[in-house]
Design a protein around this motif. Sequence first.
Motif, PDB file in Angstrom:
ATOM      1  N   HIS A  89       0.852  -1.194   0.000  1.00  0.00           N
ATOM      2  CA  HIS A  89       0.000   0.000   0.000  1.00  0.00           C
ATOM      3  C   HIS A  89       0.883   1.237   0.000  1.00  0.00           C
ATOM      4  O   HIS A  89       1.911   1.274   0.669  1.00  0.00           O
ATOM      5  CB  HIS A  89      -0.901  -0.020   1.238  1.00  0.00           C
ATOM      6  CG  HIS A  89      -2.031   0.941   1.171  1.00  0.00           C
ATOM      7  ND1 HIS A  89      -1.847   2.285   1.382  1.00  0.00           N
ATOM      8  CD2 HIS A  89      -3.344   0.767   0.909  1.00  0.00           C
ATOM      9  CE1 HIS A  89      -3.004   2.899   1.277  1.00  0.00           C
ATOM     10  NE2 HIS A  89      -3.937   2.002   0.989  1.00  0.00           N
ATOM     11  N   ARG A  90       0.489   2.262  -0.732  1.00  0.00           N
ATOM     12  CA  ARG A  90       1.309   3.475  -0.819  1.00  0.00           C
ATOM     13  C   ARG A  90       1.522   4.124   0.549  1.00  0.00           C
ATOM     14  O   ARG A  90       2.529   4.787   0.771  1.00  0.00           O
ATOM     15  CB  ARG A  90       0.730   4.465  -1.817  1.00  0.00           C
ATOM     16  CG  ARG A  90      -0.632   4.992  -1.458  1.00  0.00           C
ATOM     17  CD  ARG A  90      -1.207   5.857  -2.574  1.00  0.00           C
ATOM     18  NE  ARG A  90      -2.601   6.125  -2.343  1.00  0.00           N
ATOM     19  CZ  ARG A  90      -3.602   5.359  -2.760  1.00  0.00           C
ATOM     20  NH1 ARG A  90      -3.355   4.272  -3.451  1.00  0.00           N
ATOM     21  NH2 ARG A  90      -4.848   5.685  -2.500  1.00  0.00           N
ATOM     22  N   ALA A  91       0.591   3.913   1.482  1.00  0.00           N
ATOM     23  CA  ALA A  91       0.761   4.471   2.827  1.00  0.00           C
ATOM     24  C   ALA A  91       1.904   3.785   3.572  1.00  0.00           C
ATOM     25  O   ALA A  91       2.490   4.372   4.477  1.00  0.00           O
ATOM     26  CB  ALA A  91      -0.536   4.345   3.618  1.00  0.00           C
ATOM     27  N   PHE A  92       2.216   2.554   3.209  1.00  0.00           N
ATOM     28  CA  PHE A  92       3.363   1.862   3.807  1.00  0.00           C
ATOM     29  C   PHE A  92       4.636   2.609   3.433  1.00  0.00           C
ATOM     30  O   PHE A  92       5.485   2.894   4.275  1.00  0.00           O
ATOM     31  CB  PHE A  92       3.389   0.418   3.311  1.00  0.00           C
ATOM     32  CG  PHE A  92       4.214  -0.503   4.143  1.00  0.00           C
ATOM     33  CD1 PHE A  92       3.831  -0.848   5.421  1.00  0.00           C
ATOM     34  CD2 PHE A  92       5.378  -1.053   3.643  1.00  0.00           C
ATOM     35  CE1 PHE A  92       4.584  -1.712   6.196  1.00  0.00           C
ATOM     36  CE2 PHE A  92       6.149  -1.918   4.399  1.00  0.00           C
ATOM     37  CZ  PHE A  92       5.738  -2.247   5.681  1.00  0.00           C
ATOM     38  N   ALA A  93       4.745   2.960   2.148  1.00  0.00           N
ATOM     39  CA  ALA A  93       5.904   3.719   1.672  1.00  0.00           C
ATOM     40  C   ALA A  93       5.932   5.106   2.302  1.00  0.00           C
ATOM     41  O   ALA A  93       6.982   5.573   2.760  1.00  0.00           O
ATOM     42  CB  ALA A  93       5.860   3.826   0.150  1.00  0.00           C
ATOM     43  N   LEU A  94       4.796   5.764   2.347  1.00  0.00           N
ATOM     44  CA  LEU A  94       4.731   7.104   2.924  1.00  0.00           C
ATOM     45  C   LEU A  94       5.045   7.092   4.419  1.00  0.00           C
ATOM     46  O   LEU A  94       5.652   8.036   4.934  1.00  0.00           O
ATOM     47  CB  LEU A  94       3.360   7.726   2.666  1.00  0.00           C
ATOM     48  CG  LEU A  94       3.074   8.082   1.211  1.00  0.00           C
ATOM     49  CD1 LEU A  94       1.626   8.557   1.048  1.00  0.00           C
ATOM     50  CD2 LEU A  94       4.045   9.129   0.691  1.00  0.00           C
ATOM     51  N   GLY A  95       4.640   6.036   5.114  1.00  0.00           N
ATOM     52  CA  GLY A  95       4.947   5.917   6.539  1.00  0.00           C
ATOM     53  C   GLY A  95       6.445   5.891   6.782  1.00  0.00           C
ATOM     54  O   GLY A  95       6.961   6.594   7.668  1.00  0.00           O
ATOM     55  N   TYR A  96       7.153   5.103   5.979  1.00  0.00           N
ATOM     56  CA  TYR A  96       8.612   5.063   6.118  1.00  0.00           C
ATOM     57  C   TYR A  96       9.236   6.413   5.765  1.00  0.00           C
ATOM     58  O   TYR A  96      10.157   6.877   6.436  1.00  0.00           O
ATOM     59  CB  TYR A  96       9.228   3.959   5.259  1.00  0.00           C
ATOM     60  CG  TYR A  96       9.315   2.645   5.983  1.00  0.00           C
ATOM     61  CD1 TYR A  96      10.135   2.501   7.092  1.00  0.00           C
ATOM     62  CD2 TYR A  96       8.571   1.555   5.576  1.00  0.00           C
ATOM     63  CE1 TYR A  96      10.213   1.305   7.777  1.00  0.00           C
ATOM     64  CE2 TYR A  96       8.644   0.350   6.253  1.00  0.00           C
ATOM     65  CZ  TYR A  96       9.464   0.233   7.348  1.00  0.00           C
ATOM     66  OH  TYR A  96       9.541  -0.960   8.023  1.00  0.00           O
ATOM     67  N   MET A  97       8.730   7.049   4.728  1.00  0.00           N
ATOM     68  CA  MET A  97       9.291   8.333   4.334  1.00  0.00           C
ATOM     69  C   MET A  97       9.027   9.405   5.395  1.00  0.00           C
ATOM     70  O   MET A  97       9.933  10.184   5.729  1.00  0.00           O
ATOM     71  CB  MET A  97       8.733   8.762   2.983  1.00  0.00           C
ATOM     72  CG  MET A  97       9.231   7.906   1.845  1.00  0.00           C
ATOM     73  SD  MET A  97       8.514   8.491   0.294  1.00  0.00           S
ATOM     74  CE  MET A  97       8.982   7.166  -0.801  1.00  0.00           C
ATOM     75  N   LEU A  98       7.834   9.447   5.925  1.00  0.00           N
ATOM     76  CA  LEU A  98       7.498  10.436   6.946  1.00  0.00           C
ATOM     77  C   LEU A  98       8.295  10.208   8.226  1.00  0.00           C
ATOM     78  O   LEU A  98       8.909  11.143   8.766  1.00  0.00           O
ATOM     79  CB  LEU A  98       5.999  10.395   7.257  1.00  0.00           C
ATOM     80  CG  LEU A  98       5.529  11.319   8.372  1.00  0.00           C
ATOM     81  CD1 LEU A  98       5.738  12.779   7.977  1.00  0.00           C
ATOM     82  CD2 LEU A  98       4.084  11.056   8.706  1.00  0.00           C
ATOM     83  N   MET A  99       8.314   8.978   8.711  1.00  0.00           N
ATOM     84  CA  MET A  99       9.047   8.705   9.948  1.00  0.00           C
ATOM     85  C   MET A  99      10.555   8.803   9.720  1.00  0.00           C
ATOM     86  O   MET A  99      11.304   9.118  10.643  1.00  0.00           O
ATOM     87  CB  MET A  99       8.667   7.342  10.520  1.00  0.00           C
ATOM     88  CG  MET A  99       7.232   7.312  11.047  1.00  0.00           C
ATOM     89  SD  MET A  99       6.750   8.735  12.075  1.00  0.00           S
ATOM     90  CE  MET A  99       7.821   8.541  13.480  1.00  0.00           C
ATOM     91  N   GLY A 100      11.001   8.578   8.503  1.00  0.00           N
ATOM     92  CA  GLY A 100      12.408   8.799   8.178  1.00  0.00           C
ATOM     93  C   GLY A 100      12.782  10.264   8.315  1.00  0.00           C
ATOM     94  O   GLY A 100      13.849  10.600   8.822  1.00  0.00           O
ATOM     95  N   ALA A 101      11.885  11.144   7.862  1.00  0.00           N
ATOM     96  CA  ALA A 101      12.136  12.577   7.994  1.00  0.00           C
ATOM     97  C   ALA A 101      12.185  12.977   9.476  1.00  0.00           C
ATOM     98  O   ALA A 101      13.054  13.754   9.888  1.00  0.00           O
ATOM     99  CB  ALA A 101      11.063  13.369   7.257  1.00  0.00           C
ATOM    100  N   VAL A 102      11.277  12.428  10.270  1.00  0.00           N
ATOM    101  CA  VAL A 102      11.269  12.711  11.705  1.00  0.00           C
ATOM    102  C   VAL A 102      12.552  12.171  12.349  1.00  0.00           C
ATOM    103  O   VAL A 102      13.208  12.854  13.145  1.00  0.00           O
ATOM    104  CB  VAL A 102      10.012  12.123  12.385  1.00  0.00           C
ATOM    105  CG1 VAL A 102      10.091  12.235  13.897  1.00  0.00           C
ATOM    106  CG2 VAL A 102       8.756  12.807  11.860  1.00  0.00           C
ATOM    107  N   ALA A 103      12.921  10.937  12.000  1.00  0.00           N
ATOM    108  CA  ALA A 103      14.141  10.326  12.544  1.00  0.00           C
ATOM    109  C   ALA A 103      15.372  11.144  12.147  1.00  0.00           C
ATOM    110  O   ALA A 103      16.297  11.328  12.944  1.00  0.00           O
ATOM    111  CB  ALA A 103      14.275   8.889  12.067  1.00  0.00           C
ATOM    112  N   GLU A 104      15.379  11.639  10.930  1.00  0.00           N
ATOM    113  CA  GLU A 104      16.484  12.484  10.452  1.00  0.00           C
ATOM    114  C   GLU A 104      16.595  13.752  11.289  1.00  0.00           C
ATOM    115  O   GLU A 104      17.688  14.140  11.724  1.00  0.00           O
ATOM    116  CB  GLU A 104      16.250  12.860   8.987  1.00  0.00           C
ATOM    117  CG  GLU A 104      17.309  13.741   8.383  1.00  0.00           C
ATOM    118  CD  GLU A 104      18.472  12.947   7.832  1.00  0.00           C
ATOM    119  OE1 GLU A 104      19.612  13.254   8.228  1.00  0.00           O
ATOM    120  OE2 GLU A 104      18.257  12.053   7.009  1.00  0.00           O
TER     121      GLU A 104
END
Length: 190
Positions: A89-104
């Motif tokens: 699901h595209r939200a799976f990809a977006l979840g990683y991208m969003l939390m990656g930005a937060v983690a960064e």
Amino acid sequence: MADRTRDRKGLTIRDLVTTGIFTALILVFTLIGGVFFASNPVPTFYMPAASALLCGPIDLLRVARVQKPWSITVMDILMGVVRFITGMHRAFALGYMLMGAVAELVAGTRHYRSRMVNVLSCILFSLGGTGSYLVFFIDPAGWSRTMLGNGTEKSYDDTTQATANTWMLIAMFVPIPVTASVSVLVELYC
């Protein structure tokens, strides 16, 4: 002073290759950690917690090797793209991208050099695997349409819909910080 000059440079080719190698390892370990959960519609909601259990040491090693801005973001974009093209699901990809930005952002507050802040960053990154499941609870019908369109079997979707309760959303989030913390503690103390 030379160390500060190195920090000011952007990501080098070597940094990108290192990030790519660690991204591949994290992808493999998220798959290994999640395969027993994601392949079954009843425990599928525990897949992010299982994946977090294996990825902590790899993520901390990646941060230690590339202590520069954008490495975490590059990793999460790559993970999101791979997840998307493999039919998730595209939200799976977006979840990683969003939390990656937060983690960064979190890791960057201490210039990627604070162990405890990097641990927190790793835990936040681990929450990225929840994106698809959040959409499931927000819009179950839309989630089903997308997943069935991506090739998910109808029986899998039916079982997921029948077994999911609101309490599962809480039960999904609680173990992620626990398993991610156990994972990074292994790296810190072994």
